[in-house]
Design an enzyme around this catalytic site. Structure first.
Site, PDB file in Angstrom:
ATOM      1  N   GLU A 155      57.500 -28.720-121.253  1.00 42.88           N
ATOM      2  CA  GLU A 155      56.304 -29.509-121.533  1.00 42.88           C
ATOM      3  C   GLU A 155      56.508 -30.942-121.041  1.00 42.88           C
ATOM      4  O   GLU A 155      57.101 -31.764-121.768  1.00 42.88           O
ATOM      5  CB  GLU A 155      56.041 -29.553-123.033  1.00 42.88           C
ATOM      6  CG  GLU A 155      55.812 -28.218-123.684  1.00 42.88           C
ATOM      7  CD  GLU A 155      54.973 -28.359-124.943  1.00 42.88           C
ATOM      8  OE1 GLU A 155      53.858 -27.860-124.948  1.00 42.88           O
ATOM      9  OE2 GLU A 155      55.444 -29.003-125.894  1.00 42.88           O
ATOM     10  N   GLY A 157      48.328 -33.281-124.256  1.00 49.16           N
ATOM     11  CA  GLY A 157      47.148 -33.907-124.850  1.00 49.16           C
ATOM     12  C   GLY A 157      46.445 -34.911-123.955  1.00 49.16           C
ATOM     13  O   GLY A 157      45.552 -35.629-124.407  1.00 49.16           O
ATOM     14  N   ASN A 164      49.761 -24.470-131.265  1.00 50.80           N
ATOM     15  CA  ASN A 164      50.331 -25.571-132.047  1.00 50.80           C
ATOM     16  C   ASN A 164      49.181 -26.388-132.619  1.00 50.80           C
ATOM     17  O   ASN A 164      48.558 -27.170-131.900  1.00 50.80           O
ATOM     18  CB  ASN A 164      51.215 -26.441-131.133  1.00 50.80           C
ATOM     19  CG  ASN A 164      51.823 -27.625-131.877  1.00 50.80           C
ATOM     20  OD1 ASN A 164      51.760 -27.680-133.106  1.00 50.80           O
ATOM     21  ND2 ASN A 164      52.403 -28.562-131.148  1.00 50.80           N
ATOM     22  N   HIS A 205      59.899 -30.858-130.211  1.00 50.41           N
ATOM     23  CA  HIS A 205      58.631 -31.213-129.553  1.00 50.41           C
ATOM     24  C   HIS A 205      58.664 -32.698-129.183  1.00 50.41           C
ATOM     25  O   HIS A 205      59.202 -33.521-129.922  1.00 50.41           O
ATOM     26  CB  HIS A 205      57.464 -30.923-130.500  1.00 50.41           C
ATOM     27  CG  HIS A 205      56.128 -30.982-129.820  1.00 50.41           C
ATOM     28  ND1 HIS A 205      55.501 -32.173-129.531  1.00 50.41           N
ATOM     29  CD2 HIS A 205      55.325 -29.992-129.343  1.00 50.41           C
ATOM     30  CE1 HIS A 205      54.348 -31.904-128.916  1.00 50.41           C
ATOM     31  NE2 HIS A 205      54.218 -30.591-128.790  1.00 50.41           N
TER      32      HIS A 205
HETATM   33  C1  PEP Z   1      51.621 -29.233-127.351  1.00 43.34           C
HETATM   34  O1  PEP Z   1      51.307 -29.688-128.431  1.00 43.34           O
HETATM   35  O2  PEP Z   1      52.751 -28.796-127.176  1.00 43.34           O
HETATM   36  C2  PEP Z   1      50.640 -29.213-126.264  1.00 43.34           C
HETATM   37  C3  PEP Z   1      50.957 -28.620-125.141  1.00 43.34           C
HETATM   38  O3  PEP Z   1      49.427 -29.810-126.510  1.00 43.34           O
HETATM   39  P1  PEP Z   1      48.161 -29.823-125.513  1.00 43.34           P
HETATM   40  O4  PEP Z   1      47.884 -28.416-125.115  1.00 43.34           O
HETATM   41  O5  PEP Z   1      47.059 -30.431-126.315  1.00 43.34           O
HETATM   42  O6  PEP Z   1      48.535 -30.660-124.330  1.00 43.34           O
END
Ligand code: PEP
Length: 251
Positions: A167, A173, A9, A95
């Protein structure tokens, strides 16, 4: 069981020149891999450019968002029909950054999932609890609600594929990673919810459950014991091919 899937992503990052360089790196390093699905999701304005750049490799194209109508007076939105037309196969839906900054609701997410399937696009349905939700002991309830609402009236049939990305929003992030044992517990919960909704063969053959949230080479080994893990959704670490390759190699 479909093959493992790794989703890059790229969010709202990269100029067109940077995108071209990174796409070429991905193609060189990962473009020949056939036993894993490697999906790149650039920003919406870069999708057509990206389709041209990865065209003759096994890398696949995904979008970060979609609207739920094919056409009409919806200024600024992106048609699922056109995503399909330009070569997209996957779409990230719901998301947490869109739920947080654009006020996407479960109902909107559900319409988007349905629009994807109607247009032969594979939805990557993102669910995840906030830090507050976890502290309040409401994680399971929230995940269950996001899943049930997101899949309302979605009858997975035949070859229709679905990806559920767990997630935790506090892990995205942030450099914080969810405890793999807890991820395993949540995956079992997700699978049980899916089994209550769909025939077992559909759950086994058409659905992949993946994890996302600060995954990189330094923490990935912790996930090796998770039986149901079918892949990763990767943000930050997907912006450098070397880092992303480590994750691809692991799976
Ligand atoms: C995401 O954007 O879904 C994500 C998991 O980002 P990161 O890996 O930076 O935490």
């Amino acid at each position: 069981m479909p093959q493992p899937i790794l989703i890059a992503n790229w969010k709202m990052n990269l100029s067109l020149k940077e995108l071209e360089n990174l796409a070429n790196d991905f193609k060189k390093e990962l473009g020949g891999i056939q036993d894993k699905d490697i999906i790149i999701c650039p920003s919406t304005v870069s999708l057509i450019t990206m389709a041209g750049l990865i065209g003759d490799s096994y890398l696949q194209l995904g979008a970060q968002n979609v609207f739920w109508q094919d056409s009409g007076a919806y200024t600024g939105e992106t048609s699922p029909m056109i995503l399909k037309e330009i070569g997209c196969r996957y779409v990230i839906v719901g998301h947490s950054e869109r739920r947080q900054y654009l006020n996407e609701t479960d109902e909107m997410v559900n319409k988007k999932v349905q629009a994807c399937l109607a247009n032969n696009l594979m939805p990557i349905l993102c669910i995840g609890e906030t830090r507050e939700t976890r502290q309040e002991g409401q994680t399971d309830n929230v995940l269950h609600r996001q899943l049930i609402s997101g899949l309302d009236s979605v009858n997975l049939i035949d070859q229709e594929q679905l990806i559920i990305a767990y997630e935790p929003t506090w892990a995205i992030g942030s450099g914080l990673i969810a405890d793999p044992e807890e991820v395993e517990r949540v995956f079992a919960l997700i699978r049980q919810t899916l089994v209550n909704l769909y025939p077992l063969t559909i759950v086994n053959n058409n659905v992949r459950i993946i994890y996302g949230g600060s995954v990189d080479a330094s923490n990935i080994a912790g996930f090796s014991e998770i039986e149901l893990l079918a892949g990763f959704l990767v943000g930050g670490a997907s912006l450098e091919v070397g880092k992303f390759k480590e994750i691809v190699k692991f799976l």
